[in-house]
Design an enzyme around this catalytic site. Structure first.
Site, PDB file in Angstrom:
ATOM      1  CG  HIS A  77      -4.613   0.659  -8.241  1.00 13.61           C
ATOM      2  ND1 HIS A  77      -5.714   0.674  -7.989  1.00 13.61           N
ATOM      3  CD2 HIS A  77      -3.872   1.385  -7.162  1.00 13.61           C
ATOM      4  CE1 HIS A  77      -6.123   1.723  -7.006  1.00 13.61           C
ATOM      5  NE2 HIS A  77      -4.920   2.119  -6.789  1.00 13.61           N
ATOM      6  CG  ASP A 131       2.962   4.146  -3.659  1.00 15.43           C
ATOM      7  OD1 ASP A 131       1.986   3.450  -3.724  1.00 15.43           O
ATOM      8  OD2 ASP A 131       3.299   4.977  -2.987  1.00 15.43           O
ATOM      9  CG  HIS A 164      -1.957   1.019   1.522  1.00 13.16           C
ATOM     10  ND1 HIS A 164      -2.407   2.000   0.366  1.00 13.16           N
ATOM     11  CD2 HIS A 164      -2.669   1.207   2.275  1.00 13.16           C
ATOM     12  CE1 HIS A 164      -3.436   2.621   0.577  1.00 13.16           C
ATOM     13  NE2 HIS A 164      -3.657   2.027   1.926  1.00 13.16           N
TER      14      HIS A 164
HETATM   15  C1  SDX Z   1      -1.424   1.933  -3.111  1.00 13.35           C
HETATM   16  O1  SDX Z   1      -6.387   0.743  -3.212  1.00 13.35           O
HETATM   17  C2  SDX Z   1      -5.576   1.945  -3.494  1.00 13.35           C
HETATM   18  O2  SDX Z   1      -6.379   2.933  -3.756  1.00 13.35           O
HETATM   19  C3  SDX Z   1      -4.181   2.146  -2.904  1.00 13.35           C
HETATM   20  C4  SDX Z   1      -3.570   3.358  -3.349  1.00 13.35           C
HETATM   21  C5  SDX Z   1      -4.104   4.607  -2.594  1.00 13.35           C
HETATM   22  O3  SDX Z   1      -4.111   5.534  -3.223  1.00 13.35           O
HETATM   23  O4  SDX Z   1      -4.552   4.538  -1.584  1.00 13.35           O
HETATM   24  O5  SDX Z   1      -3.790   3.661  -4.740  1.00 13.35           O
HETATM   25  C6  SDX Z   1      -2.066   3.575  -3.012  1.00 13.35           C
HETATM   26  O6  SDX Z   1      -1.509   1.212  -2.427  1.00 13.35           O
HETATM   27  C7  SDX Z   1      -0.882   1.801  -4.769  1.00 13.35           C
HETATM   28  C8  SDX Z   1      -0.352   0.412  -4.743  1.00 13.35           C
HETATM   29  C9  SDX Z   1       1.156   0.336  -4.113  1.00 13.35           C
HETATM   30  N1  SDX Z   1       1.585  -1.088  -4.111  1.00 13.35           N
HETATM   31  C10 SDX Z   1       2.548  -1.405  -4.948  1.00 13.35           C
HETATM   32  O7  SDX Z   1       2.975  -0.851  -5.902  1.00 13.35           O
HETATM   33  C11 SDX Z   1       3.021  -2.972  -4.849  1.00 13.35           C
HETATM   34  C12 SDX Z   1       2.847  -3.868  -6.117  1.00 13.35           C
HETATM   35  N2  SDX Z   1       1.609  -3.763  -6.418  1.00 13.35           N
HETATM   36  C13 SDX Z   1       0.997  -5.209  -6.074  1.00 13.35           C
HETATM   37  O8  SDX Z   1       1.233  -5.716  -4.943  1.00 13.35           O
HETATM   38  C14 SDX Z   1      -0.528  -4.949  -6.634  1.00 13.35           C
HETATM   39  O9  SDX Z   1      -0.640  -4.575  -7.840  1.00 13.35           O
HETATM   40  C15 SDX Z   1      -1.601  -4.489  -5.607  1.00 13.35           C
HETATM   41  C16 SDX Z   1      -1.536  -4.800  -4.252  1.00 13.35           C
HETATM   42  C17 SDX Z   1      -1.446  -3.032  -5.832  1.00 13.35           C
HETATM   43  C18 SDX Z   1      -3.138  -4.798  -6.135  1.00 13.35           C
HETATM   44  O10 SDX Z   1      -3.072  -6.307  -6.116  1.00 13.35           O
HETATM   45  P1  SDX Z   1      -4.232  -7.124  -6.379  1.00 13.35           P
HETATM   46  O11 SDX Z   1      -5.387  -5.966  -6.846  1.00 13.35           O
HETATM   47  O12 SDX Z   1      -4.699  -7.747  -4.967  1.00 13.35           O
HETATM   48  O13 SDX Z   1      -3.870  -8.020  -7.580  1.00 13.35           O
HETATM   49  P2  SDX Z   1      -3.200  -9.388  -7.368  1.00 13.35           P
HETATM   50  O14 SDX Z   1      -2.293  -9.316  -6.561  1.00 13.35           O
HETATM   51  O15 SDX Z   1      -4.447 -10.155  -7.220  1.00 13.35           O
HETATM   52  O16 SDX Z   1      -2.611  -9.844  -8.859  1.00 13.35           O
HETATM   53  C19 SDX Z   1      -3.373  -9.817 -10.131  1.00 13.35           C
HETATM   54  C20 SDX Z   1      -2.460 -10.303 -11.003  1.00 13.35           C
HETATM   55  C21 SDX Z   1      -1.602 -11.604 -10.700  1.00 13.35           C
HETATM   56  O17 SDX Z   1      -1.222 -12.258 -11.565  1.00 13.35           O
HETATM   57  P3  SDX Z   1      -2.045 -13.910 -11.758  1.00 13.35           P
HETATM   58  O18 SDX Z   1      -1.535 -14.349 -10.410  1.00 13.35           O
HETATM   59  O19 SDX Z   1      -3.393 -13.495 -12.121  1.00 13.35           O
HETATM   60  O20 SDX Z   1      -1.032 -14.206 -12.801  1.00 13.35           O
HETATM   61  O21 SDX Z   1      -1.608  -9.434 -11.662  1.00 13.35           O
HETATM   62  C22 SDX Z   1      -0.270  -9.828 -11.226  1.00 13.35           C
HETATM   63  C23 SDX Z   1      -0.397 -10.664 -10.126  1.00 13.35           C
HETATM   64  O22 SDX Z   1       0.741 -11.393  -9.860  1.00 13.35           O
HETATM   65  N3  SDX Z   1       0.288  -8.259 -10.467  1.00 13.35           N
HETATM   66  C24 SDX Z   1       1.722  -7.947 -10.706  1.00 13.35           C
HETATM   67  C25 SDX Z   1       1.902  -6.746  -9.898  1.00 13.35           C
HETATM   68  N4  SDX Z   1       0.534  -6.421  -9.333  1.00 13.35           N
HETATM   69  C26 SDX Z   1      -0.336  -7.464  -9.794  1.00 13.35           C
HETATM   70  N5  SDX Z   1       2.725  -8.458 -11.328  1.00 13.35           N
HETATM   71  C27 SDX Z   1       3.706  -8.101 -11.376  1.00 13.35           C
HETATM   72  N6  SDX Z   1       4.127  -6.809 -10.525  1.00 13.35           N
HETATM   73  C28 SDX Z   1       3.201  -6.088  -9.950  1.00 13.35           C
HETATM   74  N7  SDX Z   1       3.403  -4.938  -9.100  1.00 13.35           N
END
Ligand code: SDX
Length: 474
Positions: free
Chosen positions: A355, A411, A316
């Protein structure tokens, strides 16, 4: 520096940043205008039917007028205003007022609101209490959460009643804390006690806005969390707190109280845009956490403390710190492909990408990217970080953009902007919290108006009818 020169520099910085923002807006509209109109925006008749995935994905928890995130278009709206317009023309103080009160302030209200925020940034008792903890050794977000508890001790309206009954809960020797107000040009700190500007009995608190203890607590938190975050940064550098300067903006005072020097007009304007961009974002994890705690009728200081806790996680608000570590680990644009291939093999999530809601380019990254490019041009390390980030974005979007709708999020570039302002990486998430307090407060106040304690269900997949066996027979 003469005031004419400062005015000229401010005007130049304003024009430069506004131009960047409006160019980003044009690009966003061109790229996403074909997207379907927003969903989830009509009034609903409760109970609603929704398809819910793990982590409450898709769940509809409440109605709100505060902000809207359109994931397919990559739109972000606060109270009906487009984020690009707010960044181009507004300020963090005005956006905080908008989120909390639901409308833009009139001139007199806005002056009163800025005055009240400035006065409430002055929290010497809380800072003194904070200095009695090993803040320099604490996780900055844990210290920020501690600071809100110390604020609560003094300022929660409920405790105030208690205080009146039992006498003051904590010593009120607010004059005891020496304030380092760095004089212009001199090298030695001048210890200055409460400045006459703020001494009790100074200009009375403008009461044109407050209206309730809850709103007063929101003002305390929006102002106080910025001071606490700056104090944490000062103490980690072995320095003592600085009091706010009456002629600086909210963003300017955060930077001044953190660094001990007055920010340049460009730094002040860029920090103001960063605070606007991070102020609210729908039912994200930290906002939801604050609302859950508030829904039990706990108080707003404890609710905001839980928002700070949720925001600290690397998935997050903590991602911005991880992005800088990742870019430093990659080292240069030429090393991106090799690093990314290894990351894919390890099924690593690339920090700063993806996201839950955005399946398009995060509009905040559309603004933070060009700001990072502008500022990074002045610094060797930052320009290498930026070049590496651009190369990484190209690789990730090429492989996951269309396939999984993975794009840069808020981020990905914010850390490079802060690096250019010489802010230590471990403080980046505290900046996110300084901004998001406005959104947390606004959504807590809105939800409490029609409160219902949050209580989702879990699917039970355990066993039934187990027979109890006494421990001696197991
Ligand atoms: C913020 O919610 C908000 O609005 C948050 C925020 C705010 O202003 O409050 O916008 C701020 O938190 C931004 C996010 C910051 N976090 C990161 O950058 C960490 C990296 N991102 C991931 O951990 C992820 O994208 C999340 C946590 C942000 C979202 O995760 P989800 O919606 O639970 O997605 P998921 O983990 O279920 O992934 C879905 C698919 C997966 O692939 P499959 O298993 O389906 O094959 O997408 C892939 C994931 O592996 N994936 C990624 C990825 N994020 C998702 N693959 C590579 N790199 C990534 N960053």
């Amino acid at each position: 520096m003469s005031s004419d020169t400062t005015r000229q520099q401010t005007a130049t910085a304003d024009d430069q940043i506004t131009r960047i923002i409006l160019e980003a807006r044009e690009q966003a509209y061109q790229e996403t205008d074909h997207e379907p109109e927003p969903g989830l925006t009509a009034k609903v008749e409760w109970p609603v039917t929704c398809t819910v995935g793990p982590g409450l994905e898709g769940a509809i928890a409440c109605e709100s007028k505060i902000g809207y995130v359109n994931g397919s278009k990559g739109w972000l709206i606060y109270r009906g205003y487009d984020i690009f317009d707010l960044c181009a023309y507004s300020s963090y103080e005005e956006v905080a007022f908008l989120l909390l009160h639901g409308r833009l302030p009139k001139a007199r209200e806005f002056d009163a609101f800025k005055t009240t925020l400035f006065r409430r940034m002055y929290i010497p008792e809380t800072q003194r209490l904070l200095l009695s903890f090993p803040v320099q050794d604490m996780n900055p977000m844990a210290a920020l959460r501690l600071g809100t508890n110390l604020m609560r001790q003094k300022q929660t309206y409920r405790d105030r009643q208690l205080e009146e009954e039992r006498g003051r809960l904590i010593a009120t020797d607010e004059d005891s804390i020496p304030m380092e107000t760095r004089p212009t040009g001199k090298r030695r700190p001048v210890f200055q006690f409460i400045s006459s500007m703020l001494r009790r009995g100074a200009a009375p608190e403008p009461d044109v806005l407050v209206g309730s203890d809850e709103i007063a607590s929101c003002y305390n938190l929006i102002a106080g969390v910025a001071s606490i975050a700056a104090t944490i940064g000062r103490v980690r550098e072995g320095r003592i707190p600085i009091e706010p300067a009456p002629d600086l903006s909210f963003a300017g005072n955060y930077l001044y109280m953190l660094t001990g020097r007055r920010p340049t007009p460009l730094e002040e304007r860029v920090m103001d845009v960063c605070l606007i961009l991070h102020a609210d974002h729908g039912m994200n994890a930290s906002t939801f956490a604050s609302m859950v705690v508030a829904s039990t009728l706990s108080d707003i200081y404890l609710a905001i403390g839980s928002g700070i806790s949720a925001l600290s996680g690397p998935l997050h608000g903590g991602a911005n710190v991880e992005v800088i570590k990742m870019l430093d680990e990659i080292g240069s644009p030429g090393a991106v492909s090799k690093w990314y291939r290894a990351a894919q093999e390890e099924k690593k999530k690339v920090m700063g990408f993806g996201h839950r809601v955005y399946k398009a380019y995060d509009p905040r990254a559309r603004i933070l990217g060009p700001l990072a490019k502008l500022l990074a041009a002045e610094s060797g390390h930052a320009s290498k970080l930026y070049a590496t980030a651009v190369a990484l974005e190209k690789e990730v979007v090429a492989s996951l953009g269309e396939k999984k709708k993975i794009f840069p999020n808020v981020d990905f570039y914010s850390g490079i902007v802060y690096e250019c302002m010489q802010i230590p990486a471990e403080l980046y998430t505290t900046i996110f919290a300084v901004s998001r307090v406005a959104g947390w407060c606004a959504r807590v106040i809105e939800y409490l108006a029609n409160n219902r304690i949050f209580r989702p269900r879990a699917i039970y997949t355990g066993s039934f009818n187990e027979e109890y066996v006494p421990v001696e027979k197991r």
